[in-house]
Design an enzyme around this catalytic site. Structure first.
Site, PDB file in Angstrom:
ATOM      1  N   ASP A   1      34.257  41.512  35.546  1.00 24.80           N
ATOM      2  CA  ASP A   1      34.038  42.008  36.914  1.00 24.80           C
ATOM      3  C   ASP A   1      35.383  42.280  37.605  1.00 24.80           C
ATOM      4  OD1 ASP A   1      33.000  42.530  39.402  1.00 24.80           O
ATOM      5  OD2 ASP A   1      31.819  40.696  39.523  1.00 24.80           O
TER       6      ASP A   1
ATOM      7  N   GLY B   1      30.857  51.302  38.838  1.00 21.39           N
ATOM      8  CA  GLY B   1      30.801  52.734  38.535  1.00 21.39           C
ATOM      9  C   GLY B   1      32.029  53.507  38.964  1.00 21.39           C
TER      10      GLY B   1
ATOM     11  N   ASP C   1      26.267  46.419  44.083  1.00 20.09           N
ATOM     12  CA  ASP C   1      25.306  45.347  43.770  1.00 20.09           C
ATOM     13  C   ASP C   1      23.878  45.660  44.233  1.00 20.09           C
ATOM     14  OD1 ASP C   1      27.565  44.094  42.888  1.00 20.09           O
ATOM     15  OD2 ASP C   1      27.250  42.264  44.044  1.00 20.09           O
TER      16      ASP C   1
HETATM   17  C1  GLA Z   1      29.968  40.876  41.916  1.00 23.21           C
HETATM   18  C2  GLA Z   1      29.009  41.414  40.846  1.00 23.21           C
HETATM   19  C3  GLA Z   1      27.746  40.592  40.872  1.00 23.21           C
HETATM   20  C4  GLA Z   1      28.079  39.124  40.620  1.00 23.21           C
HETATM   21  C5  GLA Z   1      29.104  38.635  41.649  1.00 23.21           C
HETATM   22  C6  GLA Z   1      29.611  37.234  41.313  1.00 23.21           C
HETATM   23  O1  GLA Z   1      29.475  41.082  43.200  1.00 23.21           O
HETATM   24  O2  GLA Z   1      28.739  42.766  41.053  1.00 23.21           O
HETATM   25  O3  GLA Z   1      26.831  41.056  39.895  1.00 23.21           O
HETATM   26  O4  GLA Z   1      28.592  38.981  39.322  1.00 23.21           O
HETATM   27  O5  GLA Z   1      30.218  39.502  41.707  1.00 23.21           O
HETATM   28  O6  GLA Z   1      30.588  36.793  42.198  1.00 23.21           O
END
Ligand code: GLA
Length: 403
Positions: free
Chosen positions: A153, A203, A224
């Site tokens: 991430d 993306g 998200d």
């Molecule tokens: C981001 C990701 C989520 C999750 C959070 C965790 O927002 O997009 O899917 O993994 O971090 O902190």
């Protein structure tokens, strides 16, 4: 993502740096995710509260509820498992996860696989230790634990590296971002263990164009998800046009499932699940499995809908046309079969009344015999047939070899 939402996604998405795309690698992950990964992830329900016990309970429930038999394999720990690094740089777990190897062994003992989470920056989105400068070390540790899946991430890599090293230069920032994913892709490959590589960077810079070449098995295409119909529909709309980038081993990821979460109605859960299947999306449930209601279990384990998602041809569905608030999507399946989804996306039930199917716009001619995948009953689709669908609900039909 939440912490870094201030960075303009739109501005970054405009930047094209196809020239820096990594050379194609035959990664160790090429034999994984030949169909979209199926499993469960801790974030959408437990978020930062997740514990070792929640993961064990969820693994137990995946078996007990029949989800494992339905195809759910990965049990994925999201953010907040991380502790501190020691003098050698080795990352330790925090007190919520006393023994990750033992947890991985437990999940494996159930015939399931286990996933974990990190990111290329100093910190994860939740502010925990991430992998910057420790990529090989972390990848090796995951492999030693027996990890089968990594969600990586972007988060603090944005301020830590992209904005610091290339202030005001979006093109250079995107190069740095891609290089970070190339680096972890190589580190995973070097472990020799097949580990699904899931890119989570919302993306940015059209990840679908460059993620497969660096060994990405799936890549987020959006910000998200949340358990709310408007948000789910917004994500769905952003998938139009991306079908050509998906295929066996590499998938568009419109984010994990919210089926059973929040205040989604049964119809909304059904429509969400159906559309993710039409999109050949990874099916990562995100609900509280020990407290799963029968109607939610019935949705998540519907074998006919899962078969659409997991179809071995791996061709993502596309929107054939829309008519007011009703959308009609099709997906070509192996053996010449086809899935047809008629989605009442809007808030008013009466906007679909009367809705008349236009088979010609689907490339179909004459009556099409099929099965309604939510009732299990035979249905024949005919030109201009009236269809009435409740608000935020769906008709999902599988037809045999279309005429
Ligand atoms: C981001 C990701 C989520 C999750 C959070 C965790 O927002 O997009 O899917 O993994 O971090 O902190």
């Amino acid at each position: 993502m939440r912490i870094f939402a201030s960075l303009s996604l739109a501005a970054l998405a405009l930047v094209s740096i196809a020239a820096v795309t990594a050379p194609a690698q035959q990664s160790a992950t090429s034999q994984v995710a030949l169909t979209p990964p199926m499993g469960w992830n801790s974030w959408n329900y437990f978020a930062e509260k997740v514990t070792d016990k929640n993961i064990r309970d969820s693994a137990d429930q995946i078996v007990a509820t029949g989800m494992k038999d339905a195809g759910y394999v990965y049990v994925n720990i999201d953010d907040t498992w991380e502790g501190k690094r020691d003098a050698s740089g080795l990352l330790h777990t925090n007190e919520k996860f006393p023994d990750m190897k033992a947890l991985a062994d437990y999940v494996h003992s159930k015939g399931l696989k286990i996933g974990i989470y990190s990111g290329p920056g100093n910190k994860t989105c939740g502010g925990f230790a991430a992998s910057l400068g420790h990529e090989e070390q972390d990848a090796k540790m995951y492999a030693d634990w027996g990890i089968d899946y990594l969600k990586y991430d972007l988060c603090s890599f944005i301020p830590d590296v992209m904005e610091k090293q290339a202030p005001h230069d979006k093109v250079a920032q995107m190069k740095l971002m891609i290089a970070a994913y190339v680096k972890m892709g190589k580190a995973l490959k070097a472990t020799g263990r097949p580990i699904v590589f899931s890119l989570c960077q919302y993306g940015w810079d059209a990840s679908w164009e460059w993620a497969p070449a660096l060994g990405g098995n799936l890549w987020r295409t959006t910000g998200d998800i949340s358990p709310d119909w408007d948000r789910i529909y917004t994500l769905l709309e952003q998938q139009d046009g991306l079908a050509k980038y998906a295929g066996p081993g590499h998938w568009n990821d419109p984010d994990m499932l919210e089926v059973g979460n929040g205040k989604l109605t049964v119809a909304e859960n059904r429509a969400h699940f159906s559309m993710w299947a039409m999109l050949a999306a990874p099916l990562l449930a995100g609900n509280d499995l020990p407290d799963m209601k029968p109607e939610i279990k019935a949705i998540l384990t519907n074998p006919d809908v899962i078969a659409i998602d997991q179809d071995t041809l791996g061709k993502q569905g596309t929107r054939a046309y829309s008519d007011g608030e009703v959308e009609v999507w099709t997906r070509h399946l192996s053996g010449g079969a086809m899935a047809v989804a008629v989605l009442a996306a809007g808030d008013s039930r009466y906007s679909t009344h009367p809705f008349h199917l236009d088979l010609a716009k689907l490339g179909l001619h004459g009556p099409q015999e099929g099965t309604d995948l939510w009732t299990g009953k035979a249905i024949t689709l005919t030109e201009h047939m009236p269809i009435e669908i409740g608000s935020h609900d769906i008709l999902l039909v599988r037809i045999g070899a279309p005429k």
